[in-house]
Scaffold this active site. Sequence first.
Site, PDB file in Angstrom:
ATOM      1  N   CYS A   2       0.846  -1.184   0.000  1.00 51.06           N
ATOM      2  CA  CYS A   2       0.000   0.000   0.000  1.00 51.06           C
ATOM      3  C   CYS A   2       0.882   1.235   0.000  1.00 51.06           C
ATOM      4  O   CYS A   2       2.069   1.163   0.270  1.00 51.06           O
ATOM      5  CB  CYS A   2      -0.901   0.004   1.227  1.00 51.06           C
ATOM      6  SG  CYS A   2      -1.860  -1.510   1.409  1.00 51.06           S
ATOM      7  N   ARG A  27       1.261   1.562  -5.973  1.00 53.19           N
ATOM      8  CA  ARG A  27       1.474   0.605  -4.894  1.00 53.19           C
ATOM      9  C   ARG A  27       0.169   0.034  -4.354  1.00 53.19           C
ATOM     10  O   ARG A  27       0.172  -0.841  -3.483  1.00 53.19           O
ATOM     11  CB  ARG A  27       2.237   1.284  -3.751  1.00 53.19           C
ATOM     12  CG  ARG A  27       3.631   1.733  -4.116  1.00 53.19           C
ATOM     13  CD  ARG A  27       4.317   2.362  -2.918  1.00 53.19           C
ATOM     14  NE  ARG A  27       4.561   1.384  -1.881  1.00 53.19           N
ATOM     15  CZ  ARG A  27       5.721   0.764  -1.668  1.00 53.19           C
ATOM     16  NH1 ARG A  27       6.738   1.018  -2.447  1.00 53.19           N
ATOM     17  NH2 ARG A  27       5.861  -0.097  -0.690  1.00 53.19           N
ATOM     18  N   TRP A  75      -4.019  -1.621  -1.264  1.00 48.37           N
ATOM     19  CA  TRP A  75      -4.119  -2.882  -1.993  1.00 48.37           C
ATOM     20  C   TRP A  75      -4.631  -3.891  -0.976  1.00 48.37           C
ATOM     21  O   TRP A  75      -3.948  -4.207  -0.004  1.00 48.37           O
ATOM     22  CB  TRP A  75      -2.751  -3.293  -2.542  1.00 48.37           C
ATOM     23  CG  TRP A  75      -2.775  -4.540  -3.372  1.00 48.37           C
ATOM     24  CD1 TRP A  75      -3.037  -4.628  -4.712  1.00 48.37           C
ATOM     25  CD2 TRP A  75      -2.511  -5.879  -2.931  1.00 48.37           C
ATOM     26  NE1 TRP A  75      -2.956  -5.933  -5.136  1.00 48.37           N
ATOM     27  CE2 TRP A  75      -2.632  -6.725  -4.063  1.00 48.37           C
ATOM     28  CE3 TRP A  75      -2.184  -6.451  -1.701  1.00 48.37           C
ATOM     29  CZ2 TRP A  75      -2.441  -8.099  -4.000  1.00 48.37           C
ATOM     30  CZ3 TRP A  75      -2.001  -7.821  -1.619  1.00 48.37           C
ATOM     31  CH2 TRP A  75      -2.125  -8.635  -2.763  1.00 48.37           C
ATOM     32  N   ASN A 101       0.899  -0.483   6.207  1.00 46.78           N
ATOM     33  CA  ASN A 101       1.286  -1.321   5.079  1.00 46.78           C
ATOM     34  C   ASN A 101       1.874  -2.589   5.672  1.00 46.78           C
ATOM     35  O   ASN A 101       2.795  -2.527   6.487  1.00 46.78           O
ATOM     36  CB  ASN A 101       2.318  -0.594   4.218  1.00 46.78           C
ATOM     37  CG  ASN A 101       2.722  -1.387   2.987  1.00 46.78           C
ATOM     38  OD1 ASN A 101       2.094  -2.381   2.647  1.00 46.78           O
ATOM     39  ND2 ASN A 101       3.791  -0.953   2.334  1.00 46.78           N
ATOM     40  N   GLY A 102       1.340  -3.758   5.283  1.00 48.99           N
ATOM     41  CA  GLY A 102       1.828  -5.017   5.831  1.00 48.99           C
ATOM     42  C   GLY A 102       0.669  -5.891   6.269  1.00 48.99           C
ATOM     43  O   GLY A 102      -0.492  -5.637   5.932  1.00 48.99           O
ATOM     44  N   GLU A 482       8.899 -14.715 -19.336  1.00 48.42           N
ATOM     45  CA  GLU A 482       8.670 -13.310 -19.024  1.00 48.42           C
ATOM     46  C   GLU A 482       7.620 -12.705 -19.954  1.00 48.42           C
ATOM     47  O   GLU A 482       6.759 -11.925 -19.515  1.00 48.42           O
ATOM     48  CB  GLU A 482       9.992 -12.536 -19.107  1.00 48.42           C
ATOM     49  CG  GLU A 482       9.863 -11.026 -18.970  1.00 48.42           C
ATOM     50  CD  GLU A 482       9.268 -10.562 -17.652  1.00 48.42           C
ATOM     51  OE1 GLU A 482       8.915  -9.368 -17.575  1.00 48.42           O
ATOM     52  OE2 GLU A 482       9.140 -11.376 -16.712  1.00 48.42           O
ATOM     53  N   LYS A 486       4.108 -10.961 -18.888  1.00 51.56           N
ATOM     54  CA  LYS A 486       3.730  -9.604 -19.281  1.00 51.56           C
ATOM     55  C   LYS A 486       2.330  -9.581 -19.888  1.00 51.56           C
ATOM     56  O   LYS A 486       1.531  -8.701 -19.580  1.00 51.56           O
ATOM     57  CB  LYS A 486       4.727  -9.042 -20.297  1.00 51.56           C
ATOM     58  CG  LYS A 486       6.010  -8.523 -19.717  1.00 51.56           C
ATOM     59  CD  LYS A 486       5.754  -7.281 -18.893  1.00 51.56           C
ATOM     60  CE  LYS A 486       6.794  -7.168 -17.797  1.00 51.56           C
ATOM     61  NZ  LYS A 486       6.678  -8.126 -16.711  1.00 51.56           N
ATOM     62  N   GLU A 489      -0.288 -10.147 -17.120  1.00 57.00           N
ATOM     63  CA  GLU A 489      -0.389  -9.035 -16.174  1.00 57.00           C
ATOM     64  C   GLU A 489      -1.191  -7.871 -16.733  1.00 57.00           C
ATOM     65  O   GLU A 489      -2.018  -7.285 -16.040  1.00 57.00           O
ATOM     66  CB  GLU A 489       1.010  -8.528 -15.816  1.00 57.00           C
ATOM     67  CG  GLU A 489       1.809  -9.407 -14.892  1.00 57.00           C
ATOM     68  CD  GLU A 489       3.179  -8.824 -14.628  1.00 57.00           C
ATOM     69  OE1 GLU A 489       3.563  -8.736 -13.456  1.00 57.00           O
ATOM     70  OE2 GLU A 489       3.871  -8.439 -15.589  1.00 57.00           O
ATOM     71  N   HIS A 505       5.707 -33.553 -25.291  1.00 62.49           N
ATOM     72  CA  HIS A 505       5.445 -34.251 -24.031  1.00 62.49           C
ATOM     73  C   HIS A 505       4.162 -33.763 -23.367  1.00 62.49           C
ATOM     74  O   HIS A 505       4.019 -33.880 -22.150  1.00 62.49           O
ATOM     75  CB  HIS A 505       6.636 -34.096 -23.089  1.00 62.49           C
ATOM     76  CG  HIS A 505       7.902 -34.690 -23.619  1.00 62.49           C
ATOM     77  ND1 HIS A 505       8.079 -36.049 -23.757  1.00 62.49           N
ATOM     78  CD2 HIS A 505       9.044 -34.106 -24.079  1.00 62.49           C
ATOM     79  CE1 HIS A 505       9.273 -36.279 -24.271  1.00 62.49           C
ATOM     80  NE2 HIS A 505       9.875 -35.128 -24.479  1.00 62.49           N
ATOM     81  N   LYS A 600       2.670  -2.712  -7.287  1.00 63.77           N
ATOM     82  CA  LYS A 600       4.051  -2.679  -7.773  1.00 63.77           C
ATOM     83  C   LYS A 600       5.032  -3.402  -6.855  1.00 63.77           C
ATOM     84  O   LYS A 600       5.765  -4.269  -7.281  1.00 63.77           O
ATOM     85  CB  LYS A 600       4.487  -1.225  -7.954  1.00 63.77           C
ATOM     86  CG  LYS A 600       5.908  -1.043  -8.473  1.00 63.77           C
ATOM     87  CD  LYS A 600       6.053  -1.558  -9.885  1.00 63.77           C
ATOM     88  CE  LYS A 600       7.417  -1.282 -10.461  1.00 63.77           C
ATOM     89  NZ  LYS A 600       7.575  -1.892 -11.789  1.00 63.77           N
TER      90      LYS A 600
END
Length: 605
Positions: A2, A27, A75, A101-102, A482, A486, A489, A505, A600
């Site tokens: 946050c 954030r 968040w 935050n946490g 990656e 992307k 996301e 396979h 983020k």
Amino acid sequence: MCGIVGYIGKRDVAPLLLEGLQRLEYRGYDSAGIVVTSPKAAGLRMVKAKGRVRDLEARVPARFKGTTGIAHTRWATHGAPSDVNAHPHMSADNKVAVVHNGIIDNAADLRRKLEADGVEFLSETDTEVLVHLIARSEAEKLEDKVREILRVIEGTYGIAVMHADFPERIVVARNGSPVVLGIGEKEMFVASDIAALVAHTRQIVTLDDGEMATLKADDFRTYTTEGTRTTSEPTTVEWEAASYDMGGHDTYMHKEIHEQAEAVDRVLRGRIDDRFSTVHLGGLNLDARDARAVRRVKILGCGTSYHAGQIGAQMIEELARIPADAEPASEFRYRNAVVDPDTLYIAVSQSGETYDVLAAVQELKRKGARVLGIVNVVGSAIAREAGGGMYVHAGPEVCVVSTKCFTNTCVAFALLALHLGRTRDLSVRDGKRIIEGLRKLPAQIEEMLKQEEDVKKLAAQYADARSMLFIGRVRGYPVAREASLKLKEVSYIHAEAYPASELKHGPLALIEPALPTVAIVPDDDLLEKNRAALEEIKARSGQILAVAHQEQEKADHTIVVPKNEDELDPILMGIPLQLLAYHTALALGRDIDKPRNLAKSVTVE
């Protein structure tokens, strides 16, 4: 995960806090709130709103004056996004306000005890526990009230506390979540990220875990949670406020993709040693004798940093001939791994605050391991905890999805691999070859970015896909992973990445015209093997988009990437796929800089 910002001084606080929240919104952005007061005010005043900071700003009344305040953009962890669950949280008597935050791990137990004592909770959050504990404390000083409750909570926190009886101060504390003080001229700031501070001051103090601070308009002091004074000298931040502006781009993601040539030039600057065909990496604190003693390298990161670590591990094996591998830090810290004294551990994090990576570093240090950090943010927790390392100098990265920091981290690994290789058996000739390749990267990145319109047209053709498959072999596989991340996301299209060698396979069962495959096809010793994979897909009527150094006959479309040295090719091959993800998301109308459910800097488990 946050955003926290606070101010104490003489200026009107609400506009400052709202501006800070706008800079911190990456954030967390599901709700926001603000509390203000002043020495002459009668108590605290609060406004909260579900949604973005602009929704909060619309609710703040015209006469919402104060000279001290704290604010928060959230968040969600405990409790769905709502007005009630938004921070700050305030006590029933409107005297105590907290932003946090946490995660408080023992919040449920504390909540039950408080409810048994008659406390009525308004929200579903763990944070509200802190408010009621502080409000019930009988300690005389605010600092003592906060210190008292920190003794009984378990978990991670970055908190800022205001109290109506102490309007001339803000008390803050840190354990596992970043808290940064900004030192002004007869004014003080606090934030969870320097992004909220640099428009007003570049003099900062970063709190360590177990450290608290009291902010007054003309002074600050730091001390441990036990009350022992600590010495914290301000340092000067390199980044300026303009670094956080969009600079004429429509989104931060677009801006940051286009900053990569300059960013790569920055990470190389001053580090290349042409005389000995190697690099200067003084911050490693790893001399030639130490480097030669390394028998294995273990790289730890999460998400994009983990993928950069996979590319880095391959470079280290190829150039230094040291066994190397990468592992998600979130898994490593829970599996009771064997810690080998001859292994060099490398922790990777854009923010330098990623909780899972930080916890892994702390566990490794406890067991006596040698740990290096590769991070972007100077003075961050991992940078301070690690025994040495490298800054990647990507500059501020505001978009939630990482682009330029991923690229710079890969370049940093190339420098490290070259350094380790030249202390061992890598020849002068090969060292010179890699240096020449590194120097080509900025111009080659610029060359690729000129293809953006072509990539945009391809994105429009693939935007209606419900799922996509990404494949690559050896050097190409981390690039595929990656690129898959992307796309997920930022566009919300389901995507998976597989080694091209694994197609037969199992994953071939997925191939059909409706499932496009993105294939990483570098022009290296595995070129024909990769082409055989394209044949397998085409034989089953699959669509193929190839990222290659030359047109691929079996592909429906090919994005041609400039050729560099084989070892460095993965750095370049990921960039057009960043553009593909961006323009796919744009075509779908996604909120590109703030993807749903993400934030983020992941500072919670």
